[in-house]
Design a protein around this motif. Structure first.
Motif, PDB file in Angstrom:
ATOM      1  N   SER A   1       0.839  -1.199   0.000  1.00  0.00           N
ATOM      2  CA  SER A   1       0.000   0.000   0.000  1.00  0.00           C
ATOM      3  C   SER A   1       0.871   1.243   0.000  1.00  0.00           C
ATOM      4  N   TYR A   2       0.206   2.355  -0.128  1.00  0.00           N
ATOM      5  CA  TYR A   2       0.924   3.622  -0.027  1.00  0.00           C
ATOM      6  C   TYR A   2       1.127   3.927   1.447  1.00  0.00           C
TER       7      TYR A   2
ATOM      8  N   HIS B   1       5.284   9.839   0.220  1.00  0.00           N
ATOM      9  CA  HIS B   1       4.529   8.594   0.062  1.00  0.00           C
ATOM     10  C   HIS B   1       5.361   7.580  -0.686  1.00  0.00           C
TER      11      HIS B   1
ATOM     12  N   GLU C   1       4.955   3.380  -2.163  1.00  0.00           N
ATOM     13  CA  GLU C   1       4.167   2.160  -2.243  1.00  0.00           C
ATOM     14  C   GLU C   1       5.075   1.019  -1.834  1.00  0.00           C
TER      15      GLU C   1
ATOM     16  N   GLU D   1      -4.893   7.632  -7.174  1.00  0.00           N
ATOM     17  CA  GLU D   1      -4.387   6.270  -6.987  1.00  0.00           C
ATOM     18  C   GLU D   1      -5.438   5.214  -7.296  1.00  0.00           C
ATOM     19  N   HIS D   2      -6.649   5.626  -7.623  1.00  0.00           N
ATOM     20  CA  HIS D   2      -7.741   4.662  -7.760  1.00  0.00           C
ATOM     21  C   HIS D   2      -7.428   3.628  -8.843  1.00  0.00           C
TER      22      HIS D   2
ATOM     23  N   CYS E   1      -2.294  12.365 -12.620  1.00  0.00           N
ATOM     24  CA  CYS E   1      -2.213  11.442 -11.483  1.00  0.00           C
ATOM     25  C   CYS E   1      -0.782  11.334 -10.976  1.00  0.00           C
ATOM     26  N   GLN E   2       0.146  11.203 -11.886  1.00  0.00           N
ATOM     27  CA  GLN E   2       1.545  11.092 -11.498  1.00  0.00           C
ATOM     28  C   GLN E   2       1.989  12.304 -10.684  1.00  0.00           C
TER      29      GLN E   2
ATOM     30  N   MET F   1       0.454  12.304  -7.219  1.00  0.00           N
ATOM     31  CA  MET F   1       0.967  11.238  -6.365  1.00  0.00           C
ATOM     32  C   MET F   1       2.395  11.517  -5.903  1.00  0.00           C
TER      33      MET F   1
ATOM     34  N   ARG G   1      -0.122  17.588  -0.015  1.00  0.00           N
ATOM     35  CA  ARG G   1      -1.317  16.862  -0.414  1.00  0.00           C
ATOM     36  C   ARG G   1      -2.500  17.176   0.500  1.00  0.00           C
TER      37      ARG G   1
ATOM     38  N   MET H   1      -7.447   8.118  -1.420  1.00  0.00           N
ATOM     39  CA  MET H   1      -7.653   6.711  -1.744  1.00  0.00           C
ATOM     40  C   MET H   1      -7.958   5.878  -0.512  1.00  0.00           C
ATOM     41  N   ASP H   2      -7.364   6.275   0.620  1.00  0.00           N
ATOM     42  CA  ASP H   2      -7.508   5.383   1.770  1.00  0.00           C
ATOM     43  C   ASP H   2      -8.655   5.756   2.699  1.00  0.00           C
TER      44      ASP H   2
END
Length: 823
Positions: free
Chosen positions: A155-156, A186, A188, A265-266, A286-287, A290, A297, A332-333
């Motif tokens: 996960s992130y 962050h 992953e 991140e979806h 998105c990049q 992220m 953020r 996302m979380d």
RNA sequence: GCGAGAGUGGCGGAACUGGCAGACGCGCCAGACUUAGGAUCUGGUGGGCAACCAUGGGGGUUCAAGUCCCCCCUCUCGCACCA
């Protein structure tokens, strides 16, 4: 007895005496009520600071007081001794973390804490960095792994580049690392987690069963858990068989959805953009998002941005097609990582819609019925009736929430759910100085737990500390390479260690049986000592340690090791020690060194001042001259006892025949006051003030030669004074107690009781007011009736003069205190 | 913005169910003992010559408010795009 008080010799003598007698050693004794007093154990940084002095002084008063009240008091101390500073010292100075840590522990124990005269049972000392302790971390981990509470997932995660390790959510403050304040990024990664979310509901419910905790700590925990109820709704994605599930707490606004937003991140981003002309732009967006660090953020003032994916989804309630966007503010979380957007009734959506020219539709009408999508300046989040909502038109929106939820459930595209702000606790740390996670990865068998018989997985000593690359464990071939306990084939050890908050999540249980070698602790001992009756520590752990410890206690209960839901019955969060209005820190140059204070004035003075200057929960402003005051007070007591030393040892304390003597009365009043102040939320500052008053009065009483027949009263006063002082300034109290002729240490003496007969008054001072202003005071016999009190007041010449013979309109009598004449 | 706590002399802080605001300590002033005092002891110490005025500000309830109610200000801490 010396004429002058010399703290150094007195303190050394009694510290040795207590150690030699093992005065504070305790064992389970079912015949006595138990009391478990605990202060948060320190990280062995090398030196204690004033915050520690305050913390342990508070705990020691509680412990010694309870002892004197006849409790079997467990009062242990130990070391939270895994952690980064040791490893950083190793990198910087080449000292092994183990050596650095153990030397620090020795110094802090022998040269600092023991000089404070704290009533610890040192035989119960624990250090979490020793394998006798951390093997049980591993053991508990294995049990949690069996139950699925410990698990691994990709996960992130929060990454601190300065500490080179992962951080749990609780350990990130405003996007910064809790330890070093670096900006958290962050990554992953595959990491080990504890499923604390499985206990979220219980952790929340039990907040209501902790009346002995400060309300603000409970509030912080409730906020952190962040329970919210709502509905998940499936939106069909056009042109594919897939669906996009959103979470909302506002199902009543489902007819107002005009677009959807998903997190960058979806996992469905790729599906949604595939083959669309904007695909590359969306991917780039998105990049970019992220890559942002946590602080950027989550900065609230950050501009909300988004990009259309090119794909539409269908609102199942009204079959409307709505565009799906990617939004930089969607997390996302939380929830499902996808939201429905209702600009008319959500301020964020409103701003987003205005920025990108997306439609706005009102579906909740206010009481004035003047909401209009075209003219709205902001989202309307108040109550109202549902409109443009098909079968629900006219329903009050509060009721509508339930009705829509039920409808969606019936239709099969929605379900009621509960969402938590709390995330699972990520415990993997890419560092050396911690508990190795007892897991082996085998090419054949996959993830294999280390068998219980092979515990502990020891931290290897011969590793290199470069501060570069991977952690020393990951770099150590000897550690990493092993064989599979299952198949015997080649395998690799997990090289991450556990978050050190794991260590402190159950140490209070280990203290119950610190040498037990069959399990983390002896169930019988824990049954006797637990719960912690009084826990004392800093507020900074309100949602870190204190939440983790509550979680662990429940897990340990469910493992059948302990019968209890909560670890800490009462919690006291002490305030900070500040100087010149700011927290003590090296950079500000306002640090007061406890060693210096203890060397100059003695531990008793240091303790007394830190308890006197403010109530325990509040911040304490350190004042060097205030310390002189505490020192002076101890000198005054010493001089008082010394004055009678040699002619009072054989005098018996006064009995009731002394009733009426002012000093005798004051003594009993002081016993009462000090006892009540300690019992009533540990008001040590006023308790000490009361003792000072008694000393002042005793000085007055004994200023001239005391007649022989008054010596029993003096004896009563000195005895009580020394007893009351004992929990606060134990060394001087022992010395004075001996000086008064007692042979047994005062640490084992009983707390005095006040005699209600001794404080009965025969006369009272009556305050007489005219129209609420004090005009006279008169001494009258105690116990007058209202009528008698009134007559006495009205007969007072001053009052007669002021009322000038006029009959008062009204006379208020507060018995034994006050008369107010209204004219 | 939301939540919690706090605002009282020169300073740290007292004041329990509304009943003498400022306990206790520091500091300051005066005196005593002293060659000396940054030691010790004694006395004084919210403001104002006074009537009186004073518990962040303004209203209110009450015979009486630091304490209860309403409005506002300031500070500290926690949370904060949580859908």
């Amino acid at each position: 007895m010396e004429e002058r008080y010399n703290p150094q010799t007195v303190e050394e003598r009694w510290q040795q005496q207590w150690a030699a007698d093992k005065t504070f050693k305790v064992t389970e004794d079912p015949s006595k009520p138990k009391y478990y007093c605990l202060e948060m154990f320190p990280y062995p940084s090398g030196r204690i600071h004033m915050g520690h002095v305050r913390n342990y002084s508070i705990g020691d008063v509680v412990s010694r007081y309870k002892r004197m009240r006849g409790f079997n008091v467990l009062h242990p101390m130990g070391w939270d001794s895994f952690g980064l500073p040791a490893e950083n010292a190793a990198i910087k100075h080449g000292t092994h973390p183990s050596k650095w840590t153990l030397e620090n522990i020795d110094f802090m124990r022998d040269k600092q804490l023991k000089r404070m005269g704290l009533s610890y049972d040192w035989d119960r000392e624990v250090a979490t960095c020793l394998q006798e302790y951390y093997r049980w971390n591993q053991w508990l981990f294995l049990k949690m792994y069996e139950k699925g509470i410990a698990y691994k997932k990709r996960s992130y995660v929060n990454w601190c580049p300065s500490c080179s390790t992962v951080l749990a959510n609780e350990q990130v403050n405003e996007g910064l690392c809790w330890r070093c304040s670096s900006v958290v990024t962050h990554r992953e990664l595959e990491q080990w987690f504890f499923k604390i979310t499985a206990y979220a509901q219980e952790l929340l419910d039990h907040c209501d069963k902790l009346p002995g905790w400060p309300e603000r700590v409970l509030t912080m925990q409730r906020n952190w858990l962040g329970r919210s109820t709502g509905v998940e709704v499936d939106f069909a994605v056009e042109g594919s068989g897939e669906k996009l599930t959103i979470f909302t707490t506002r199902p009543d606004t489902l007819y107002g959805v005009t677009f959807m937003s998903i997190a960058p991140e979806h996992p469905m981003v790729e599906t949604l953009v595939k083959g669309k002309q904007q695909a590359d732009a969306v991917r780039a967006f998105c990049q970019r998002v992220m890559r942002e660090d946590k602080a950027e953020r989550t900065d609230e003032s950050r501009e909300k941005e988004g990009i259309f994916t090119g794909t539409f989804a269908v609102n199942p309630l009204n079959n409307e097609k709505v565009p799906v966007w990617v939004g930089n503010f969607v997390l996302m979380d939380y929830g499902t990582g996808a939201i429905m957007s209702v600009p008319s009734h959500d301020q964020r959506d409103f701003e987003f819609a205005k920025k990108y020219g997306l439609p706005i539709r009102v579906v909740i009408q206010n009481a004035d019925k003047d909401l209009d999508a075209a003219t709205m300046k902001q989202a309307y989040v108040g109550e109202g009736a549902m409109i443009s909502s098909g079968p629900f038109d006219g329903t009050p929106n509060a009721a509508g929430k339930d009705r829509v939820a039920e409808y969606a459930e019936q239709k099969g595209y929605g379900r009621r759910t509960v969402n938590w702000r709390l995330r699972d606790w990520g415990i993997s740390r890419q560092r050396y100085w911690g508990t190795p996670i007892p897991i082996i990865y085998c090419e054949q068998c996959g993830t294999v737990p280390v068998p219980e018989k092979d515990l502990p997985v020891r931290l290897p000593v011969d590793v290199e500390f470069t501060g570069k690359g991977l952690s020393p464990l990951a770099e150590s071939k000897a550690f990493r390479e092993t064989t599979c306990p299952n198949c015997g084939g080649p395998a690799r050890r997990e090289s991450d260690t556990m978050d050190t908050f794991v260590d402190s999540s159950w140490y209070f249980l280990r203290y119950c049986s610190p040498k037990f070698d069959k399990a983390p602790f002896d169930k019988k001992a824990a049954a006797y000592w637990m719960n912690v009756d009084q826990y004392i520590g800093g507020i900074e752990h309100a949602v870190l340690h204190l939440l983790y410890a509550r979680f662990f206690t429940k897990v340990i209960r469910d493992l059948g090791l302990f019968d209890g839901d909560e670890p800490f019955k009462n919690l006291l969060t002490q305030g900070m020690v500040i100087k010149d209005g700011a927290k003590m820190s090296k950079s500000k140059g306002n640090v007061v060194d406890p060693d210096f204070i203890i060397s100059k004035y003695g531990a008793d003075t240091a303790r007394l001042f830190s308890l006197f200057a403010a109530p325990p929960e509040r911040d304490l402003e350190w004042n060097d001259q205030g310390v002189d005051g505490a020192y002076r007070f101890l000198h005054r007591i010493w001089a008082l006892v010394h004055k009678f030393h040699g002619r009072i040892e054989s005098v018996k304390p006064a009995g009731r025949e002394a009733a009426g003597d002012p000093l005798f009365r004051k003594t009993h009043l002081t016993i009462k006051k000090v006892t009540e102040d300690i019992e009533r939320q540990f008001q040590f500052n006023t308790a000490i003030a009361a003792m000072m008053e008694l000393v002042n009065e005793a000085y007055e009483y004994t200023a001239k030669d005391v007649r022989v027949e008054k010596l029993p009263v003096v004896r009563t006063t000195l005895d009580a004074l020394v007893q009351l002082l004992a929990p606060f300034a134990p060394h001087i109290a022992e010395e004075l107690w001996a000086g008064l002729g007692y042979e047994q240490p005062i640490a084992n003496a009983a707390w005095p009781n006040h005699d209600p007969e001794a404080i009965v008054v025969t006369e009272v001072t009556l305050v007489v007011q005219v129209n609420g202003k004090v005009r006279s005071k008169l001494v009258v016999p105690a116990g007058l009736s209202d009528e008698e009190t009134k007559s006495a007041a009205l007969a007072d010449p001053k009052i007669q003069e002021l009322t000038a013979g006029k009959a008062p309109k009204k006379v208020i009598v507060v018995q034994g205190k006050l008369v107010n004449v209204v004219v």
